[in-house]
Motif scaffolding. Structure first.
Motif, mmCIF file in Angstrom:
data_model
loop_
_atom_site.group_PDB
_atom_site.id
_atom_site.type_symbol
_atom_site.label_atom_id
_atom_site.label_comp_id
_atom_site.label_asym_id
_atom_site.label_seq_id
_atom_site.Cartn_x
_atom_site.Cartn_y
_atom_site.Cartn_z
ATOM 1 N N LEU A 1 48.556 21.349 75.576
ATOM 2 C CA LEU A 1 48.013 22.369 76.480
ATOM 3 C C LEU A 1 48.284 23.733 75.876
ATOM 4 N N TRP B 1 48.511 27.635 76.530
ATOM 5 C CA TRP B 1 48.711 28.581 77.630
ATOM 6 C C TRP B 1 48.424 29.987 77.085
ATOM 7 N N TRP C 1 43.827 20.982 75.948
ATOM 8 C CA TRP C 1 43.275 21.710 77.091
ATOM 9 C C TRP C 1 43.799 23.149 77.062
ATOM 10 N N ALA D 1 50.990 20.507 83.141
ATOM 11 C CA ALA D 1 51.367 19.664 82.006
ATOM 12 C C ALA D 1 51.573 18.221 82.435
ATOM 13 N N VAL E 1 50.479 15.940 79.074
ATOM 14 C CA VAL E 1 50.597 16.469 77.719
ATOM 15 C C VAL E 1 52.044 16.341 77.253
ATOM 16 N N VAL F 1 53.310 22.095 75.373
ATOM 17 C CA VAL F 1 52.571 23.292 75.777
ATOM 18 C C VAL F 1 52.724 24.311 74.652
#
Length: 504
Positions: free
Chosen positions: A15, A17, A41, A109, A114, A117
């Motif tokens: 992920l 951020w 993502w 998360a 995942v 991050v």
């Protein structure tokens, strides 16, 4: 937290951020996530711990219950829309949430299952604490927060003096910065090579984005500021500046001229990469007749310098002076000081350059760098008001507000910081006006009531004869304020203030 060059793991799911890096190109966190994960993502969180104080301050100041206008929130939302489109072109997309990242990021998360991050470093103490809490929560479930250097060229301990200690003066720091620089430091991250790993938001999590209204904000100020947003806005400004960069050194101090890059807000929110700008500035600075590019590169190095200072001296984020001895300076207090501060905020000090600069800030969220120095010096050394009050006001108003740079600039002007303006050097707002806005073009663009005042008198209209002023349509105290302070007397009071500190 893991540095980029140490990352050697592989993950199934990751992920990204986004925070201060609202772009897909040359983005360290996005690059490493795509390179090291099978599926990636992307998310952005409108942080209520940042936004709610903006709302509370506005309501306290204006005493109304309606939504608040803040062009920075509008800028972010517009930039996110472009970021989302860019991610979708690669097969992905952007989730946008509103709330506390310390809750939302670990929860997301877990929902996405995942393993890591990915984010880019944020250097402010509050942000560091936030990231530590997120990392702790992720770690409780076997997940990792991995962050990377992205918004500066050199950070914290990467440029040190001969004794292995951080610099406290800019010029030797700049020399060391330039000596240390290699092409690798400016090399872009080829995000596009790994875009195949992007994944669109899962249907179960793909919700409508928060709107300005749902977050407590109202539209309107971004258009007023004529502020280009997103990656395309940054690119347009960058291309325009490249046609003018040769004249940057001689034009940058004149607020009526189009002399600066106008890219500071884009650097602040990361819609353009610092590596892109520094690489071009450095390459051009090596060419003949390159004073403009060299001067601009120096300004970019100042950003790294102030971030480094904050990293080594986090106490300044709590209101401390960089030089502790200046914490006992005795500033003006009471009703008179409050009235003077209000006049400064509202652009009615009677000093036209100061007032025009403050009106520009209030109306557009932008203030020219020369004028930031002039207005800051005026508040601290003409009005004797604590620089921290001005620092907070700029933080509330500036589109490009960055704590490290804002604090550094204010402490420079107040002579309390590193590499500061010596305390006995005090900007004269009239001579600054005569030098950098000689025809009063900038002044008149924000003070139309002085439109007919000749250039000779516009910098200090109280020096003109009252009958002449009347013929120009100005009655001091009615159409335009009388000066709130006599600069010569204020200068002596400031010298006494700092002398008293030295004697104590």
């Amino acid at each position: 937290m893991t540095r980029a060059y140490r990352l050697d793991a592989r993950f199934r799911r990751g992920l990204v951020w986004f925070r201060r890096d609202l772009r897909t190109g040359d983005n360290a966190a996005l690059y490493y996530a795509l390179k090291h994960c099978e599926r990636v993502w992307c998310v952005f969180v409108f942080d209520t711990t940042i936004l709610q104080p903006l709302i509370d301050q506005a309501h306290a100041r204006d005493s109304h219950d309606g939504n608040v206008q803040d062009r920075r929130v509008e800028f972010i939302l517009a930039s996110l829309e472009e970021l989302d489109r860019s991610l979708k072109e690669g097969g992905g997309g952007l989730l946008v949430l509103h709330g506390h990242p310390t809750d939302l990021i670990p929860d997301l998360a877990a929902r996405l299952d995942v393993e890591a991050v990915f984010a880019n470093h944020d250097y402010e103490p509050v942000a560091i604490g936030r990231d530590e809490r997120v990392a702790q929560q992720l770690g409780q479930h076997g997940r990792r927060l991995i962050t990377f250097k992205d918004q500066v060229i050199f950070e914290r301990d990467e440029v040190l003096n001969g004794q292995g200690k951080p610099f406290a003066v800019f010029t030797p720091y700049k020399r060391a910065w330039l000596r240390q620089l290699t092409p690798f430091d400016l090399k872009p991250y080829p995000v596009e090579r790994h875009a195949r790993s992007l994944a669109g938001p899962p249907r179960k999590l793909d919700r409508e984005w928060p709107t300005l209204a749902s977050m407590g904000f109202a539209p309107g100020k971004l258009a007023q500021a004529n502020l280009l947003s997103g990656m395309s806005g940054a690119q347009a400004l960058f291309e325009d500046f490249m046609t003018r960069i040769d004249s940057y050194a001689e034009r940058r101090d004149f607020p009526a001229a189009r002399g600066t890059s106008q890219l500071s807000v884009h650097l602040r929110f990361g819609t353009v990469s610092i590596r892109t700008l520094a690489r071009l500035a450095h390459d051009m600075s090596l060419q003949p007749d390159s004073e403009g590019a060299a001067t601009w590169l120096s300004e970019l190095i100042w950003r790294d310098f102030y971030v480094m200072i904050l990293a080594h001296h986090p106490r300044i984020a709590s209101g401390a002076s960089f030089k502790p001895e200046f914490d006992t300076l005795r500033w003006e207090t009471g009703k008179d000081a409050s009235n003077a501060f209000a006049a400064w905020c509202e652009g009615r000090t009677g000093y036209p350059l100061v007032d025009a600069a403050m009106l520009q800030l209030n109306r557009t969220g932008f203030m020219h760098n020369r004028l930031r120095m002039v207005t800051a010096s005026f508040l601290a050394k003409d009005l004797g008001v604590d620089w921290r009050r001005g620092e907070r006001y700029f933080a509330e108003k500036l589109n490009d507000f960055d704590f490290a740079a804002n604090n550094g600039g204010w402490q420079w002007a107040a002579s309390t910081g590193c590499d500061a303006q010596p305390w006995f050097r005090i900007f004269n707002p009239v001579t600054q006006s005569e030098k950098f806005d000689p025809q009063g073009r900038f002044i008149k663009s924000f003070l139309p009531e002085l439109e007919n005042v000749p250039a000779k008198w516009i910098h200090a209209p109280w020096r003109a004869a009252p009958d002449d002023l009347k013929n120009w349509g100005v009655v001091l105290g009615k159409d335009y304020p009388q000066p709130v302070v006599d600069h010569a007397k204020a200068r002596q009071a400031t010298l006494a203030r700092y002398d008293a500190l030295r004697s104590r």
